[in-house]
Design an enzyme around this catalytic site. Structure first.
Site, PDB file in Angstrom:
ATOM      1  N   TYR A   1       1.744  -9.737   6.817  1.00 63.79           N
ATOM      2  CA  TYR A   1       1.778 -11.036   6.163  1.00 63.79           C
ATOM      3  C   TYR A   1       3.026 -11.804   6.566  1.00 63.79           C
ATOM      4  CZ  TYR A   1      -1.938  -9.386   3.050  1.00 63.79           C
ATOM      5  OH  TYR A   1      -3.120  -8.908   2.554  1.00 63.79           O
TER       6      TYR A   1
ATOM      7  N   GLN B   1      -9.500  -1.558   6.864  1.00 65.15           N
ATOM      8  CA  GLN B   1      -9.918  -2.850   7.420  1.00 65.15           C
ATOM      9  C   GLN B   1     -11.306  -3.266   6.931  1.00 65.15           C
ATOM     10  OE1 GLN B   1      -9.534  -2.484  11.671  1.00 65.15           O
ATOM     11  NE2 GLN B   1      -7.400  -3.120  11.674  1.00 65.15           N
TER      12      GLN B   1
ATOM     13  N   SER C   1      -9.568 -10.726   4.521  1.00 67.80           N
ATOM     14  CA  SER C   1      -9.887 -10.990   5.925  1.00 67.80           C
ATOM     15  C   SER C   1     -11.324 -11.466   6.086  1.00 67.80           C
ATOM     16  CB  SER C   1      -9.654  -9.730   6.766  1.00 67.80           C
ATOM     17  OG  SER C   1      -8.278  -9.424   6.835  1.00 67.80           O
TER      18      SER C   1
ATOM     19  N   ARG D   1      -3.100  -3.466   4.323  1.00 68.95           N
ATOM     20  CA  ARG D   1      -3.598  -3.775   5.667  1.00 68.95           C
ATOM     21  C   ARG D   1      -3.260  -2.620   6.608  1.00 68.95           C
ATOM     22  NH1 ARG D   1      -3.561 -10.327   6.679  1.00 68.95           N
ATOM     23  NH2 ARG D   1      -5.366 -10.655   5.338  1.00 68.95           N
TER      24      ARG D   1
END
Length: 372
Positions: free
Chosen positions: A228, A125, A131, A120
């Site tokens: 996370y 991204q 995601s 991440r």
């Protein structure tokens, strides 16, 4: 360079790892794309649409000669006979739940790349399948819960009296949780949310929801590597359980989204807490595939306990196959195109991302989290 797209075999899997849009983009890079017939049917993509985009349609042995095999879930090793030596398998591979399959990839000399291990970081991204799929899952979870709930979501002023707004509680404010908050708000519910990461308070407030947090207890800051969540201190877990128990009894809809990568989902709601909720309430357990946040949730079933419906769909993004496939396939294209070497006519990974997602190479399991 040949890229193969197989039809997904897993029960309930409706997504596909490529779309006509990404087929055209791969062709522009100089790659040929082979698609197994029927691969996109469940996602509303006809074989003719793939053919019109430039893909070659085959009835069987789609992986034969492929340099890269794309999948939503990891393909059965039996379907990979005839692939090019050292071919890449690029998919959501579930390394901890499907370890024997990873070992088989190694035995076949394949390079397995687990897209769910994508770090991440800013430049990755657009490659993050977790995601993109979690965003849709959070949205769909609220819609499913609203459909099962026997009352209206928004407050309604009518000549026959007032209908009070539903109360929705979102547990876990990652990508799925944030979208669940936004969706429940759009439907008119009174929304509250909680998370173990204190930094999420501002995000909750920015969406117009009420943050429910344990204060002044060791372990409040629960953000680990990559953003996370991590496990909390015993003191925090006890205080959180007490706070949730008092809050959950007043809720009509609860969406749980808490996951810790590589570990069983944390238990957030007990049977005793469910018993305090009003009959007709709905709980949606988005973590059911990893053991569940809710006691009594069952994968791919809606069960009822103490008059409360508990939804346990293990693959919620598959309930939105067209959009889920579009986003997933773009994640895969964004990944491969970012590393495409024009001179070699193929992608060449760097160490940061390559080492993060590579599970097998040269006949061995090479990822540190899987070794030993």
């Amino acid at each position: 360079m040949t890229i193969a797209v197989l039809r997904e075999r897993a029960i309930g899997e409706t997504r596909v790892a490529a779309t006509p849009e990404t087929v055209r983009k791969f062709a522009a890079l100089g790659a040929g794309v082979v698609v197994e017939a029927g691969a996109g049917t469940a996602a509303g993509i006809a074989d003719a649409d793939f053919a019109a985009a430039g893909a070659t349609l085959v009835e069987s042995a789609a992986a034969a000669g492929a340099d890269i095999v794309l999948g939503v879930q990891g393909p059965d090793p039996a379907l990979l006979s005839g692939v090019a030596p050292g071919a890449w398998i690029v998919a959501g591979l579930d390394p901890f739940g499907q370890r024997p399959r990873i070992d088989d990839y190694a035995t076949l000399g394949l390079e397995a790349l687990a897209m769910e291990f994508m770090p991440r970081i800013t430049r990755a991204q657009s490659m993050d399948i977790l995601s993109s799929q979690a965003n849709l899952a959070g949205y769909k979870a609220v819609l499913v819960a609203a459909n099962l709930y026997g009352r209206a979501f928004p407050m309604m002023m009518t000549a026959a009296g007032t209908v009070t707004a539903a109360k929705a509680f979102i547990m876990g404010v990652g990508v799925a949780g944030l979208q669940a908050i936004a969706t429940a708000r759009r439907l008119g519910a009174q929304v509250s949310a909680t998370d173990v990461r204190s930094a999420t308070k501002e995000q909750i407030l920015s969406l117009g929801a009420k943050p429910i947090f344990v204060e002044a207890v060791a372990g409040i800051e629960g953000e680990g590597a990559g953003g996370y969540a991590t496990e909390m201190s015993p003191e925090y877990q006890t205080a959180q359980a007490e706070l949730v128990s008092s809050h959950i009894a007043k809720q009509d809809i609860v969406i749980t989204t808490a996951l810790i990568p590589g570990r069983a989902a944390p238990r957030l709601i007990s049977d005793a807490q469910i018993a305090t909720m009003r009959p007709g309430s709905v709980i949606y357990d988005l973590a059911v595939a990893q053991g569940g946040n809710v006691e009594g949730s069952v994968a791919d079933q809606v069960v009822e306990r103490h008059g409360v419906k508990i939804v346990g769909y293990a693959n919620t993004p598959a309930l939105l196959p067209a959009d889920a496939s579009a986003l997933f396939s773009r994640n895969l294209y964004n990944f491969l195109s970012a590393f495409w070497d024009k001179e070699q006519g193929r992608p060449v990974l760097d160490e940061e991302i390559g080492n993060a997602i590579r599970l097998t190479q040269g006949g061995q399991v090479v990822h540190e989290r899987l070794k030993g």
